[in-house]
Design an enzyme around this catalytic site. Sequence first.
Site, PDB file in Angstrom:
ATOM      1  N   TRP A 166       9.248 -42.909 -17.204  1.00 40.72           N
ATOM      2  CA  TRP A 166       9.430 -43.559 -15.899  1.00 40.72           C
ATOM      3  C   TRP A 166       8.648 -42.843 -14.799  1.00 40.72           C
ATOM      4  O   TRP A 166       9.171 -42.568 -13.728  1.00 40.72           O
ATOM      5  CB  TRP A 166      10.914 -43.662 -15.524  1.00 40.72           C
ATOM      6  CG  TRP A 166      11.768 -44.286 -16.572  1.00 40.72           C
ATOM      7  CD1 TRP A 166      12.788 -43.694 -17.259  1.00 40.72           C
ATOM      8  CD2 TRP A 166      11.663 -45.620 -17.092  1.00 40.72           C
ATOM      9  NE1 TRP A 166      13.324 -44.584 -18.168  1.00 40.72           N
ATOM     10  CE2 TRP A 166      12.658 -45.766 -18.088  1.00 40.72           C
ATOM     11  CE3 TRP A 166      10.828 -46.705 -16.805  1.00 40.72           C
ATOM     12  CZ2 TRP A 166      12.834 -46.947 -18.799  1.00 40.72           C
ATOM     13  CZ3 TRP A 166      11.003 -47.885 -17.518  1.00 40.72           C
ATOM     14  CH2 TRP A 166      11.997 -48.002 -18.490  1.00 40.72           C
ATOM     15  N   GLU A 367      15.398 -41.423  -8.173  1.00 42.59           N
ATOM     16  CA  GLU A 367      15.728 -40.339  -7.232  1.00 42.59           C
ATOM     17  C   GLU A 367      17.243 -40.173  -7.072  1.00 42.59           C
ATOM     18  O   GLU A 367      17.750 -39.836  -6.007  1.00 42.59           O
ATOM     19  CB  GLU A 367      15.102 -40.600  -5.854  1.00 42.59           C
ATOM     20  CG  GLU A 367      13.616 -40.840  -5.880  1.00 42.59           C
ATOM     21  CD  GLU A 367      12.801 -39.569  -5.981  1.00 42.59           C
ATOM     22  OE1 GLU A 367      13.394 -38.493  -5.921  1.00 42.59           O
ATOM     23  OE2 GLU A 367      11.578 -39.675  -6.120  1.00 42.59           O
TER      24      GLU A 367
END
Length: 387
Positions: A166, A367
């Site tokens: 990712w 995040e």
Amino acid sequence: MALHPYDLYDVRSLLTEEERAVQDTVARFTNERVIPIIGDAFDQARFPKELVGEIAELGLLGSSLPEKYGCAGLNAVSYGLICQELERGDSGIRSFVSVQSSLCMYPIYAYGSEEQRMRWLPDMAAGKVIGCFGLTEPHGGSDPANMKTNAKRDGGDWVLNGSKMWITNGNVADIAIVWAQTDEGIQGFVVEKGMPGFAAQEIKHKMSLRASVTSSLFFDNVRVPDSNRLPNVKGLKGPLGCLTQARYGITWGPIGAAIACLDEVLNYTKERILFDRPVAATQSAQIKMAEMARRITLAQLLVVQLGRLKDAGAMQPAQVSLAKWNNCRMAIDIARECRDLLGGAGITTEHAAIRHALNLESVITYEGTETVHQLVIGRELTGISAF
């Protein structure tokens, strides 16, 4: 005087003249260069790399870093406004700038040697060198301490093995900031494109961030010179410090996506006539749009205060978690509600809401997922970790 529909509390008046100028400049770029092409880029799953040079010319790469390294030296609020205006265009464009600035240029500046700073940062600010950030692994997700990628000393070099998943910018990147387990703890390395054993593979079939490049990285006995090791940090505090920087920008970005959706639906509901009156004249539509404006206003006030804390050196990671949680949830809810108000038209990328809604599925996840940030706040409140 009528209130501005996207700024009911005149948050713009809290900005300095320089901050307003930055916002206006990036807003023009988004209106003129991003919005006209981004729907097609999303449809084609194409990152509009042709915009990188213009983004660099505007000083948006590494904008908070010192001018000594070819950067703009802007404050944190200005960086936030950059993120907000870029994500008003598309999360993929903001993600590119966020990764380049906060996840690649920042660690070189904060953890690298002066030689490394001078070697990489000016070219990265100019868009000549693109970076990516290798922390997440296929099995790791929200648990970066469970890292399998490792680097072992071999004379004056390090031999790197493992994989990352990712990774934004992976297949367009010239360098990767890669975090690996060593005998001395987790350390960061600048891995250069073309080093034998280093490969990137683009992840296809995405339904989110389609105008952004997402990749897997593979390291098979990649020999990295010690001069490419970031010497000034060891342990998870290195990559986590980078994530705090990037996460800060993400607290601003979704506000732009939410404003884009509200702007679109305000115009659409005034023009769309059902049962002999505009949709905007119905109580249900007005209540929904009023709720959107309320949540956008709260998000704006949240990030301006967060930016002031950051500029004062007083920002805490938990404060960033609260803003990331609140603002991503705000934006994804608004995008979905706007898609509904658009009716059948809302399912096509001729309108922005479905594209923003799909993109925000990634933004609310990367995040730190929403749940992770909720648990960060829970730990702050109770003093007990529930991870």
